[in-house]
Design a protein around this motif. Structure first.
Motif: not given
Length: 430
Positions: A197-205, A207-210, A238-245, A250-257
């Motif tokens: 699912n591109i939309k759900l995956s790329e919302d995180i990968f 757009r999350f901190s934009n 299906n929410v799939w992305m590189g683990y480096e997300s 998306q660095p730690e300071h963005t609140g990703i974790f």
């Protein structure tokens, strides 16, 4: 019940050192160990270790209900073993929870599925064996490098015994169809297809901190609400992305974790579960089939092979590399076989792209091409030294089979001779 299927890709190429023309024939070591070490250590500290800790906490806090899958290329596992073995240990801890699944892929994260089916099969087996030896789990679900897929590739994957494959939500493949269902191969119904699912995956990968994104900030509650708001018959997300997300893109300071840690709570509150790809395949019915006559991928806007085959430089490099595949597979030279794998890694060819050279440390696509071709020239000379070009592949294969058979015959005769000597020595004693 709706289920979220998280899958994370982990791949880093063995980057090549600056290799000059005058080094051809003189230097057979091609890799920038300093850069590779530095890169893996950075990713381990910023992403892999804290992300694994986050995943472990999500599994514990949900009493094992949170689940996710990983696909880690063989060339990356090699580097982790050398430069950051604690990451391997942390993955072993995740494997022990029973809430994690490891997927199969080509060992070298290569384009072998497009260029050489025999090499493709060999790399998939090699990767599966390594996953089993490290984590005690034999993969049952397949994902190709960059989610490259076509009807022909699907057929090859099914022949290898994999009955579920992951692919990209490409418009020219899906048309009006939703990624939130399970599909099958166009003419082989035994091969089940899960679609990202591109939309759900790329919302995180992506757009999350934009802050300019109209849905910013994305919270775990809002993310789960999007899934809950879909129609009742859509059950697979299906929410799939590189683990480096997690930690780098998306660095730690963005609140990703913290965002990820909150997902299980909100999902369970809305009666949404989590499932592994193998579980999704077993629990859901096939909705229809997908026809993919030409390879698709998850890279770029076109979702095709243009990131690796989009210009003459790339095609020349790929052609020269795979011209010797049959000869290399005849070799018993371990260093040569190891280099063969690393030179197939798809990133080398993407760095030659005029539009998709993300992550490249070269000044230009041409610079990437020249460096790679210098390395390849040395490699091809090593192949030629073992297998002269004056002998064609069929004749060479016949000679090698004859030599192998002679070796086996000699071994059997030596064993028979040892038995006779032992029998004679026994008779003399008596």
């Amino acid at each position: 019940m709706k289920n979220i299927c998280f899958y994370f890709q982990i791949h880093q190429p063995e980057r090549l050192k600056r290799y000059r023309f005058f080094e051809i024939g003189q230097d057979h070591y091609y890799y920038d160990d300093f850069q590779n070490n530095e890169n893996i250590r950075r990713l381990a500290e910023q992403s892999y270790l804290p992300a694994n800790q986050t995943i472990a906490e999500m599994i514990r806090s949900s009493n094992g209900k949170f689940k996710c899958a990983f696909s880690i290329s063989g060339v990356t596992l090699e580097q982790l073993q050398r430069f950051s073995p604690e990451v391997i240990d942390s993955f072993k801890e995740l494997a022990a929870t029973g809430s994690v699944e490891f997927l199969a892929e080509p060992y070298a994260h290569s384009l072998a599925s497009v260029f050489d089916e025999e090499e493709f099969q060999s790399q998939v087996k090699m990767h599966s064996d390594l996953i089993h030896s490290l984590f005690g789990k034999k993969p049952s679900v397949f994902r190709n490098a960059a989610l490259i897929y076509s009807d022909d590739i699907g057929e090859a994957v099914l022949k290898m015994g994999y009955k579920t494959i992951l692919i990209e939500e490409a418009k020219h493949v899906m048309g009006w169809k939703s990624p939130n269902y399970m599909y099958s191969h166009s003419y082989l119904n035994k091969l089940k297809i899960l679609v990202r699912n591109i939309k759900l995956s790329e919302d995180i990968f992506m757009r999350f901190s934009n802050p300019s994104w109209n849905e910013y900030p994305l919270t775990a509650e809002k993310f789960v609400d999007k899934i809950a708001a879909t129609s009742a018959d859509e059950k697979i997300f299906n929410v799939w992305m590189g683990y480096e997300s997690l930690g780098v893109v998306q660095p730690e300071h963005t609140g990703i974790f913290n965002f990820f840690k909150a997902i299980p709570y909100h999902a369970m509150e809305r009666e949404i579960g989590f499932a592994l790809p193998s579980e999704i395949a077993k629990a859901n019915e096939i909705t229809g089939n997908l026809t993919v006559p030409f390879p698709s991928s998850w890279w770029g806007h076109e979702k095709d092979l243009s990131p690796w085959k989009g210009n003459d430089l790339q095609n020349e490099a790929l052609e020269k590399l795979y011209q010797v595949s049959e000869r290399v597979r005849m070799s018993k030279d371990k260093p040569l076989l190891q280099d063969w794998l690393h030179l197939q890694t798809s990133d080398h060819f993407r760095y030659m792209s005029h539009k998709e050279a993300y992550g490249s440390n070269y000044e230009s696509p041409y610079d990437a091409f020249v460096n790679y071709m210098n390395v390849l020239a040395d490699f091809l000379e090593r192949v030629k030294m073992q297998f002269p070009s004056s002998i064609d592949n069929e004749e060479l294969n016949g000679l090698l089979k004859t030599i192998t058979q002679q070796g086996k015959t000699i071994e059997l005769l030596e064993q028979e001779l040892d038995k006779l000597k032992a029998k004679k020595a026994k008779q003399q004693k008596e």
